[in-house]
Design an enzyme around this catalytic site. Structure first.
Site, short mmCIF file in Angstrom:
data_model
loop_
_atom_site.label_atom_id
_atom_site.label_comp_id
_atom_site.label_asym_id
_atom_site.label_seq_id
_atom_site.Cartn_x
_atom_site.Cartn_y
_atom_site.Cartn_z
N GLY A 48 -29.01 -34.92 -38.42
CA GLY A 48 -29.69 -35.96 -37.66
C GLY A 48 -29.75 -37.31 -38.35
CG ASP A 68 -2.18 0.89 0.93
OD1 ASP A 68 -3.26 0.31 0.75
OD2 ASP A 68 -2.04 2.12 0.87
CB SER A 124 -13.21 0.35 -0.55
OG SER A 124 -13.70 1.04 -1.68
CE1 TYR A 143 -12.10 2.59 -10.57
CE2 TYR A 143 -14.44 2.32 -11.07
CZ TYR A 143 -13.31 1.98 -10.33
OH TYR A 143 -13.42 1.04 -9.33
CE LYS A 158 -11.13 -0.80 -11.07
NZ LYS A 158 -10.16 -1.65 -10.33
CB SER A 169 4.00 3.40 -7.13
OG SER A 169 3.15 3.36 -8.26
CG ASP A 194 -17.72 -32.94 -44.03
OD1 ASP A 194 -17.62 -31.75 -43.68
OD2 ASP A 194 -18.57 -33.72 -43.58
#
Length: 619
Positions: free
Chosen positions: A403, A42, A200, A166, A170, A77, A510
């Protein structure tokens, strides 16, 4: 009662950035309590990035140590990410987990935003995450273990007024997360991103006190702990979390609309199809999770070629109704197929012929020829001429499932020549949420003599509900139920396919990447590229051709199958056969999985095969 502390992190080292308060502090304390050694990073700045102090990190370290845990502080930092990682290596000798939590806000409307306000947000959130991860990445790769949590936000996922900088930063972390998840997967490096809502230093400026009280960071951290545990395999995912709620996010895409690629596209055409392009409720939505999946719709549209004729009757009305009779009256472009003895040999090898099967692989053998199921090959290009988007409402190629297949042999195939195949609509049945479409393909030689007829029956999700009939008419062998008798089979033939079988078979025309490209196979939900259904069809047809027809194409009248399950190259196919009159009823089983892969199947015999008892199979 379950052990509430069984997800341990003993011996693991965790870096948590922005850990001096709020979410970061909660993460650091939790990991410390569960045995991890924690680097508490921090800078000690405010929520807007001003100032610096060592106290925030020191206090959290003291809390962890007081509880009996191991922790060190780091005050750098996040732009000096290598120093943060260096702290971990010096203190604990390794790094296992990185939680990028550090962040600041510089909220201002876009009109008033300065370059500095934009750049600073990106530096802390994006560049900071990059710097820390760049330093930790080689350590993760070397030790074959790493767990990463990046932190996005609702603003990044959905946008938010006054937070253009921001929000953009983010969302960038989401892209970083998903790419690192791909690059790190083989080295056991998992990367996920959370969009938390918790009290926070940042959220206390934008949320009322009563809401903050119920948004405890401790209600977010358990998800982070789970995602970082060595036993958790989740990677590349986005989670919203807060106030006890945890939910996973994914992309959703409409079925969209494909315009013909050989015609000029006008904005008026886009406007006309806008309701379809933006419809999330028509049953055709998909949820892409990779760049390969994102390209599905575009790649599928490469074969969407418009028809030149303006006289073609309209099949699908503006309200989505289908005029089946109009569809049956449509005329499609015929396709020419030129082939040589080489192509016959290649097909026979593709369905498992061996070098000892001289009648199938050696052009000078007096009995050389194609296995009758070769009849599907000339029809491949003809099927591409059918504009499904013009005859079905809400058509999405990725919703198509092959199918059933019916093939009638009118005359044996020459060993080389030029054949012309013409597709047509046999029927379209409305099954509610989907529809069943049968496309016929008639193949003729250069003199105009009919050689064979194919019927491809496909189920297409999301294209039903147009008010059509549910059940079709009886078309004899093409629609027969072919129920097996209640007795042991008369003959059983087993053949182990090669792991390279699909790679070889596709050379007959194919080219679907599902059968060769692992990424495309993963898009379809398969662990490996699967074997072509028509390859399994050919292998089974070869077994019956050998057992009951003595390898004589004049004795093989038709074949009809239902594709029940997929086959993986390398599996053993077991064809069980029951003779009932002029028919050989059969089914095919993948032995290793004990799974029926072809069911409701039969070959009709003719000529000498009706007189003779079957020979013992030489396969």
């Amino acid at each position: 009662m379950a052990d509430n502390n069984n997800l341990r992190f003993d011996g693991r080292v965790v870096i948590v950035t922005g850990a001096g308060g709020g979410l970061g502090r909660s993460h650091a304390l939790a990991f410390g309590a569960r045995g991890a050694s924690v680097v508490v990073n921090d800078l000690g700045a405010s929520h807007t990035g001003e100032g610096a102090s060592s106290r925030a990190a020191d206090v959290v370290v003291e809390e962890i140590r007081a509880a009996g845990g191991k922790a060190v502080a780091n005050y750098d930092s996040v732009l000096d990410g290598e120093k943060i990682v260096e702290t971990a290596m010096k203190a604990f000798g390794r790094v296992d987990i990185v939680i990028n939590n550090a962040g600041i806000l510089k909220d201002v409307s876009f009109a008033r935003m300065t370059d500095q306000q934009w750049d600073l947000i990106f530096q802390v959130h994006v560049d900071g995450a990059y710097k820390v991860l760049k330093a930790a990445w080689p350590i993760f790769r070397k030790q074959k273990f790493g767990r990463i949590i990046n932190t996005t936000s609702a603003a990044g996922l959905y946008g938010n007024f006054g937070q253009a900088n921001y929000s953009a930063a983010k969302l960038a972390l989401v892209g970083l997360t998903q790419t690192l998840a791909l690059e790190g997967k083989r080295d056991n490096i998992h990367c996920n991103v959370i969009a938390p809502m918790a009290a926070s230093r940042m959220t206390e400026t934008v949320l009322p006190p009563d809401m903050l009280a119920s948004l405890k960071p401790e209600m977010v951290t358990p998800l982070v702990e789970y995602l970082c545990h060595e036993d958790t395999t989740e990677t590349g995912s986005i989670f919203e979390v807060g106030a006890g709620f945890v939910g996973k996010l994914r992309w959703e895409r409409t079925g969209g609309h494909g315009f013909p690629i050989d015609k000029t596209l006008l904005p008026e055409q886009v406007a006309e199809k806008w309701a379809k392009i933006t419809d999330f409720e028509d049953g055709r939505t998909t949820h892409p999770t990779s760049t390969a999946e994102s390209m599905e719709g575009i790649m599928a549209n490469f074969e969407n070629v418009g028809e030149a004729s303006s006289e073609r009757p309209k099949v699908v009305s503006a309200d989505g109704k289908v005029d089946v009779e109009a569809a049956k009256s449509l005329e499609f472009t015929s396709e020419v197929f030129e082939y040589t003895e080489r192509d016959v040999i290649l097909y026979n090898l593709g369905i498992g012929a061996k070098r000892t099967d001289l009648h199938l692989v050696y052009e000078n053998n007096e009995n050389f020829g194609a296995v009758p199921t070769f009849g599907v090959v000339p029809s491949f290009t003809a099927m591409n001429a059918v504009p499904f988007g013009d005859i079905l409402p809400s058509f999405n190629p990725m919703m198509l499932l092959h199918g059933e297949q019916y093939l009638e042999i009118i005359r044996p195939f020459p060993t080389s020549g030029k054949l012309t195949s013409t597709p047509y609509v046999v029927d379209i049945l409305d099954k509610g949420k989907g529809c069943v479409v049968t496309i016929g393909v008639k193949t003729a030689d250069e003199e105009g003599n009919d050689i064979c007829v194919n019927e491809f029956t496909m189920f297409i999700r999301g294209s039903g509900g147009f008010g059509g009939k549910k059940d079709g008419t009886d078309r004899g062998a093409a629609t027969a139920a072919n129920q097996l008798p209640a007795r042991k089979p008369d003959f059983v033939v087993q053949e182990k396919t090669s792991e390279d079988q699909a790679a070889l078979y596709r050379l007959s025309g194919d080219w679907n990447p599902l059968h060769i490209d692992p990424e495309m196979a993963a898009v379809g939900g398969f662990d490996v590229p699967i074997l072509h259904g028509l390859c399994s069809f050919g292998i089974a047809g070869k077994h019956i051709f050998n057992t009951y027809c003595n390898n004589d194409a004049t004795q093989f009248k038709n074949i009809k199958v239902r594709f029940a399950k997929t086959v993986n190259p390398g599996e053993t196919l077991e064809t069980s056969m029951w003779r009932e009159g002029n028919k050989v009823l059969f089914q095919v089983r993948a032995v290793e999985r004990d799974a029926i892969v072809i069911s409701n199947a039969a070959v009709e015999l003719q000529g000498e095969a009706l007189k003779n008892a079957p020979a013992k199979s030489k396969l």
